[in-house]
Design an enzyme around this catalytic site. Structure first.
Site, PDB file in Angstrom:
ATOM      1  CB  THR A  49      11.321  49.568  46.423  1.00  0.00           C
ATOM      2  OG1 THR A  49      10.908  50.031  47.716  1.00  0.00           O
ATOM      3  CG2 THR A  49      12.344  48.450  46.580  1.00  0.00           C
ATOM      4  NE  ARG A  85       8.586  27.532  62.266  1.00  0.00           N
ATOM      5  CZ  ARG A  85       8.006  28.500  61.563  1.00  0.00           C
ATOM      6  NH1 ARG A  85       8.440  29.736  61.674  1.00  0.00           N
ATOM      7  NH2 ARG A  85       6.991  28.224  60.761  1.00  0.00           N
ATOM      8  CE  LYS A 133       3.240  28.011  58.288  1.00  0.00           C
ATOM      9  NZ  LYS A 133       3.644  29.298  57.681  1.00  0.00           N
ATOM     10  CG  ASP A 179       4.503  27.992  53.554  1.00  0.00           C
ATOM     11  OD1 ASP A 179       5.172  27.005  53.918  1.00  0.00           O
ATOM     12  OD2 ASP A 179       3.284  27.936  53.309  1.00  0.00           O
ATOM     13  CG  LEU A 205      12.447  29.714  54.187  1.00  0.00           C
ATOM     14  CD1 LEU A 205      12.731  31.129  53.708  1.00  0.00           C
ATOM     15  CD2 LEU A 205      13.470  28.741  53.616  1.00  0.00           C
ATOM     16  NE  ARG A 222      11.374  41.369  64.662  1.00  0.00           N
ATOM     17  CZ  ARG A 222      10.249  42.034  64.870  1.00  0.00           C
ATOM     18  NH1 ARG A 222       9.407  42.221  63.869  1.00  0.00           N
ATOM     19  NH2 ARG A 222       9.963  42.522  66.063  1.00  0.00           N
ATOM     20  CD  GLN A 232      -3.480  36.176  53.220  1.00  0.00           C
ATOM     21  OE1 GLN A 232      -4.646  36.524  53.402  1.00  0.00           O
ATOM     22  NE2 GLN A 232      -2.485  36.543  54.032  1.00  0.00           N
ATOM     23  CB  VAL A 271      12.049  35.696  52.707  1.00  0.00           C
ATOM     24  CG1 VAL A 271      11.789  35.528  54.206  1.00  0.00           C
ATOM     25  CG2 VAL A 271      13.495  35.344  52.390  1.00  0.00           C
ATOM     26  CG  HIS A 298      -0.841  33.261  56.641  1.00  0.00           C
ATOM     27  ND1 HIS A 298       0.056  34.302  56.729  1.00  0.00           N
ATOM     28  CD2 HIS A 298      -0.204  32.158  57.122  1.00  0.00           C
ATOM     29  CE1 HIS A 298       1.199  33.851  57.232  1.00  0.00           C
ATOM     30  NE2 HIS A 298       1.062  32.570  57.480  1.00  0.00           N
TER      31      HIS A 298
END
Length: 350
Positions: free
Chosen positions: A213, A18, A77, A298, A300, A189, A100, A259, A95
């Site tokens: 939930t 991408r 990324k 991660d 997709l 989304r 993380q 996802v 991130h």
């Protein structure tokens, strides 16, 4: 006002095809007086020649570290491990604000060089809504891969494709068993994309969001064949799946697609796995009896690189045209400063 110089870097991840800016939108940027440098990249879905035709400068791959001071480095990324000190402003998905893995090290690199992270996840409007996101296509592909796996039609390694070709494999065929699917986060989304893909596959999904939930009906969740998680938690919530749920003898659930892929974060709502899957190993078996398969990729949307890049670029370009005066970038800077001031660099060292 300082002239804006954007530098579109090559993505070092081999499966990342991408781009945050497509050539047609690069022409809008250069036409407005913004300098755009584009690194050559053998994997980017749009060839560098199209950017050159749009008025962009061309640079060698991974040369961004030597870009002039004040240049804004644009990507998607993770950054390579070097240089250690990051001196520029960087726009990408860092991130780095939720604990993380690797987050503290990344923030230390910005501290060392005096640079700034403008994290695309936090590019939001006055109401906190994301201004540019790949969510729809992430949800679409996540649900599509989950259905194909459940029907025994998912092959590895995965390769990029076009939506028309993917839909052709996704449509139900004679002999396909009925599938019961649950989408959690169905109103966002990613959830919307998942619902579209499931309906293309002839599946009418159960749709849960916040209301469903708050008091999770765990037996109902485990009673579906397929689960697509499209929830990106920003505050702690009880997990949707726990280790003991996987061993529940009443579990009907056979395929899970996460996802969100928030693995390693304390806010992860599916803390039943410790590493993502990828294009080569797209599915991991979490349980053999009864079987339970996991898809947690991660990037997709890179499987539909043209469609996802075009949509993302259309949303991001107006924000870049408003880079110096737009309040959304100010919020990104504030979030970065808050991460440093709040001890994100130090407190996660242990």
């Amino acid at each position: 006002m300082t002239e804006l110089h954007l530098w579109l870097r090559h993505e070092t991840r081999r499966t990342e095809r991408r781009t945050p800016i497509v050539p047609a939108d690069a022409a809008r940027l250069t036409g407005s007086g913004i300098t755009v440098t584009v690194e050559e990249s053998p994997q980017r879905v749009f060839p560098v020649e199209e950017y050159a035709a749009a008025g962009c400068r061309v640079a060698a791959p991974d040369s961004w570290a030597s870009a002039p001071p004040g240049t804004v480095i644009l990507g998607l990324k993770e950054l390579p491990d070097r240089p250690h000190a990051l001196t520029h402003q960087h726009i990408y998905f860092g991130h780095a604000y939720k604990g993380q893995p690797g987050a503290a090290d990344l923030l230390r690199r910005f501290t060392a060089g005096g640079g700034t992270l403008l994290d695309l996840e936090y590019l939001v409007d006055d109401d906190g809504r994301r201004l540019a996101a790949f969510g729809f296509w992430a949800g679409y592909l996540g649900a599509a891969l989950a259905v194909l796996q459940h029907r025994g039609r998912l092959t590895a390694p995965l390769t990029p494709t076009a939506k028309e070709e993917l839909d052709e494999t996704l449509r139900p065929a004679a002999g396909d068993p009925d599938v019961t699917a649950l989408v959690i986060g169905a109103l966002g989304r990613s959830g919307r994309g998942a619902r579209v893909a499931l309906r293309t596959a002839g599946v009418d999904p159960t749709c849960w969001d916040l209301a469903e939930t708050r008091a999770l009906d765990r037996p109902a969740l485990l009673g579906h064949d397929l689960l697509v998680n499209a929830v990106l938690a920003t505050t702690p919530v009880p997990p949707f799946l726990r280790e003991r749920d996987l061993d529940d003898p009443a579990r009907r659930l056979r395929t899970v697609c996460d996802v969100t892929c928030d693995v390693g974060s304390p806010l992860n709502v599916l803390p039943v796995y410790d590493r993502v899957t990828d294009w080569a190993e797209s599915v991991r078996r979490l349980r053999k009896e009864p079987e339970l398969d996991l898809i947690a990729i991660d990037n997709l949307p890179s499987l539909l690189p043209k469609e996802s890049s075009t949509d993302f670029s259309a949303a991001l370009t107006p924000q870049l045209l408003d880079f110096w005066t737009g309040g959304a970038w100010g919020r990104c800077r504030d979030r970065f400063r808050a991460a440093l001031a709040g001890g994100d660099v130090e407190e996660r060292e242990s």
